[in-house]
Design a protein around this motif. Structure first.
Motif, PDB file in Angstrom:
ATOM      1  N   GLN A 108       0.850  -1.197   0.000  1.00 26.25           N
ATOM      2  CA  GLN A 108       0.000   0.000   0.000  1.00 26.25           C
ATOM      3  C   GLN A 108       0.879   1.238   0.000  1.00 26.25           C
ATOM      4  OE1 GLN A 108      -3.521  -0.055   2.309  1.00 26.25           O
ATOM      5  NE2 GLN A 108      -3.607   2.161   2.557  1.00 26.25           N
ATOM      6  N   ILE A 109       0.573   2.157  -0.921  1.00 28.87           N
ATOM      7  CA  ILE A 109       1.383   3.364  -1.076  1.00 28.87           C
ATOM      8  C   ILE A 109       0.677   4.565  -0.457  1.00 28.87           C
ATOM      9  CG2 ILE A 109       2.498   4.911  -2.760  1.00 28.87           C
ATOM     10  CD1 ILE A 109       3.770   2.102  -2.526  1.00 28.87           C
ATOM     11  N   ARG A 110      -0.612   4.720  -0.793  1.00 29.51           N
ATOM     12  CA  ARG A 110      -1.358   5.881  -0.296  1.00 29.51           C
ATOM     13  C   ARG A 110      -2.816   5.510  -0.079  1.00 29.51           C
ATOM     14  NH1 ARG A 110       1.973  10.441  -1.307  1.00 29.51           N
ATOM     15  NH2 ARG A 110       0.494  11.596  -0.088  1.00 29.51           N
ATOM     16  N   SER A 111      -3.490   6.339   0.741  1.00 26.79           N
ATOM     17  CA  SER A 111      -4.946   6.291   0.871  1.00 26.79           C
ATOM     18  C   SER A 111      -5.451   7.714   0.652  1.00 26.79           C
ATOM     19  CB  SER A 111      -5.363   5.814   2.263  1.00 26.79           C
ATOM     20  OG  SER A 111      -4.964   4.483   2.468  1.00 26.79           O
ATOM     21  N   LEU A 112      -6.379   7.891  -0.281  1.00 25.18           N
ATOM     22  CA  LEU A 112      -6.923   9.218  -0.582  1.00 25.18           C
ATOM     23  C   LEU A 112      -8.416   9.235  -0.268  1.00 25.18           C
ATOM     24  CD1 LEU A 112      -5.327   9.854  -4.114  1.00 25.18           C
ATOM     25  CD2 LEU A 112      -4.345  10.367  -1.885  1.00 25.18           C
ATOM     26  N   HIS A 113      -8.933  10.429  -0.040  1.00 29.20           N
ATOM     27  CA  HIS A 113     -10.381  10.552   0.179  1.00 29.20           C
ATOM     28  C   HIS A 113     -11.106  10.142  -1.101  1.00 29.20           C
ATOM     29  CE1 HIS A 113     -14.340  12.378   0.922  1.00 29.20           C
ATOM     30  NE2 HIS A 113     -14.022  12.220   2.204  1.00 29.20           N
ATOM     31  N   LYS A 114     -12.274   9.524  -0.939  1.00 30.26           N
ATOM     32  CA  LYS A 114     -12.990   8.983  -2.099  1.00 30.26           C
ATOM     33  C   LYS A 114     -13.416  10.060  -3.094  1.00 30.26           C
ATOM     34  CE  LYS A 114     -16.184   5.421  -3.435  1.00 30.26           C
ATOM     35  NZ  LYS A 114     -17.325   4.584  -3.096  1.00 30.26           N
TER      36      LYS A 114
END
Length: 571
Positions: A221-227
């Protein structure tokens, strides 16, 4: 030598025997139409490789050249050279290679020692510069296009969230590149390529978007962004993949092609509707990584000699087996590249064509046009081929056509989804191939897996314990007489992103079919009988090759155990 240095590029290549007069004439006609550099046209036409032209240019002008068209810029490289310096010396930073501390710098005058000295003095100590010759107008265009925009992923996200854009920096450029969403996708693709990812996953969840890279076969996992970012990102991905942006309920496939650090990178795109939105996966198709020399596959000396003997046989089937993502395509392309000469006609049938190769007739299967593998082989047989590559044997009809081609004097390469080389025989029987047809028509079977390589900068050597000695075939009785067997373990450092591993290699087993084995296949001998007979003839299994790599200190027992079953060694 001084006279040769004054020769035009085309004449120099003819003198070296690299191209013919006819090929030069074709390239010169194309040059009049497109006004492209001769070297670039010769590469595009498939007459020479990029390396050949680079060698000739360095010999002719003592310089190297590059093309800035469709460039995906490296944000880190851009930060190393301020805009004022770039404008003053007519330079543009293309990419910063972290692993070697090397900055590739586009220059309109690569012999400008003053500029190189000034820039070297400005850079952090230890960073080397590789200058590449690029046209002055191209450099000016790149400076205008890329400087003034935020190019780091975090910076672009901040720009999208706050709406803060430095309009003064944009000048008169009204190019689509100024759109932050365009830059965000470009930055993610560039980041994935730089990190050596083979796949990029965009996975929408209920309230966020997960971005993962598959690096060395493992998803990370590299990033989590807002949907809220995802709809615009998905549209951008569809636009550059030539997909239908209005279609969100049906699966779609597409292709993206960009230039990164001076080389062409292709992405195979796939969109799949899920409960939380469209799931996007991009497969990175790096042509430079796709073509590995035969001696770069990592085979032992005896196995490499055996593979060359198998390839030399004029007719028959060579099977490459292994699960999805085990490097079968790379091995097949390496073999084809080895046998690819003007004296043979090589034709391929793939689903889809992943790496375009010169002089090879490549065809994608197209079910909608009623062009499956079996129909494709039937059609190719009328094209006077010497060597045929069939992407995959999936059913009885395809298998029968492949063996039919082999029986009529053609060399056929194909892949099969099985766990081992010996297992391919029972798989073909299961598909419906008669044992009599198999016997005598299979040249050999290659089975392989990919294991991660230990990071050479942080691996740690430790004595093998009792279980590890048994796995490696070392008896406890020998422990006192001989020094302890050292094996390496993964540690983790900055250079390998604290994974302990960097890069992958193939562990391979080669089964050359002998008259004795053919006879056993014809009478439907069991897999155990075939395995015992092969072992008696010197066959080395995947486990043997994996353990050889552990003893060499290239990988770990844990990695080998992840891809092959080692439990038999403990019984």
């Amino acid at each position: 030598m001084a006279e040769q240095a004054k020769l035009p590029l085309g004449k120099l290549l003819i003198q070296k025997g690299v191209i013919s007069e006819d090929q030069l004439r074709i390239a010169l006609i194309e040059q009049k139409r497109s006004n492209e550099p001769l070297g670039k046209l010769l590469i595009t036409l498939g007459f020479v490789t990029e390396a050949t032209v680079r060698e000739a240019l360095s010999e002719n002008l003592n310089q190297q050249s590059a093309d800035l068209g469709n460039l995906v810029v490296d944000a880190i490289a851009l930060k190393l050279i301020p805009k004022e310096v770039a404008k003053r010396y007519r330079v543009f930073p293309i990419v910063y290679e972290r692993h070697s501390d090397n900055l590739i710098l586009a220059m309109s005058d690569t012999s400008n020692i003053v500029a190189l000295d000034q820039i070297s003095a400005m850079l952090v100590k230890g960073i080397t510069i590789t200058p590449l010759l690029v046209g002055d107008s191209d450099i000016q265009r790149a400076i205008d296009q890329y400087y003034g925009f935020e190019l780091s992923i975090d910076g672009i996200l901040h720009e999208i969230e706050t709406g803060e854009v430095n309009y003064a920096s944009l000048g008169t450029v009204s190019d689509e590149y100024s759109q932050p969403m365009v830059r965000l996708i470009d930055a993610l693709l560039a980041d994935a390529v730089q990190n050596g990812a083979s796949d990029i996953h965009f996975e929408p969840e209920q309230s966020f978007l997960r971005i993962r890279y598959r690096i060395d076969g493992i998803l990370r996992q590299i990033r989590s962004l807002h949907k809220s970012y995802w709809p615009a990102m998905a549209v951008r991905l569809k636009v550059i993949s030539n997909m239908n942006i209005a279609e969100t309920r049906a699966p779609q496939d597409g292709r993206i092609s960009i230039k990164f650090s001076g080389r062409q990178i292709d992405f195979r795109a796939s969109a799949q509707p899920t409960t939380h939105g469209e799931n996007f996966v991009l497969r990175v198709l790096d042509r430079q990584k796709g073509l590995v020399p035969l001696d770069g596959l990592g085979l032992g000396e005896a196995e490499l000699h055996l593979l060359k003997l198998m390839i030399a046989r004029p007719d028959g089937v060579i099977l490459v087996t292994g699960p999805t993502g085990s490097g079968k395509t790379t091995t097949l392309y390496s073999i084809l590249n080895h046998v690819n000469t003007e004296s043979v006609n090589i034709m391929t049938l793939e689903d889809p064509v992943e790496y375009p190769m010169t002089m090879i007739r490549q065809t994608s299967v197209n079910e909608s046009a009623k062009m499956g593998f079996a129909e494709g082989i039937r059609s190719m047989m009328r094209q006077d081929p010497d060597i045929i590559l069939v992407g995959e044997i999936r059913d009885k009809e395809t298998a029968e056509m492949a063996f039919s081609a082999a029986m009529t004097g053609h060399q056929v390469y194909t892949t099969l989804h099985t766990n081992s080389a010996i297992g391919s025989v029972s798989r073909l029987l299961d598909i419906g191939i008669v044992p009599d047809i198999m016997a005598g028509n299979i040249i050999g079977i290659i089975a392989q897996r990919l294991v991660r390589k230990l990071c050479p900068h942080c691996r740690a050597a430790e004595p093998a314990d009792a279980v590890e000695r048994r796995l490696l075939g070392l008896h406890d009785a020998d422990a006192d007489a001989a020094p302890a067997q050292l094996i390496y373990r993964a540690v983790g450092c900055e250079r390998c992103a604290h994974q302990g591993y960097k890069g992958r290699l193939a562990i391979i087993e080669l089964l050359k079919m002998t008259p004795a084995l053919d006879e056993m296949v014809a009478r439907r001998a069991s897999s155990r009988e075939l395995k015992n007979a092969a072992a008696a003839g010197g066959f080395h299994s995947l486990v043997d090759d994996g353990l050889r790599r552990v003893r060499e200190g290239v990988t770990t027992l844990e990695e080998v155990a992840r891809v092959v079953d080692l439990t038999d060694r403990l019984s």
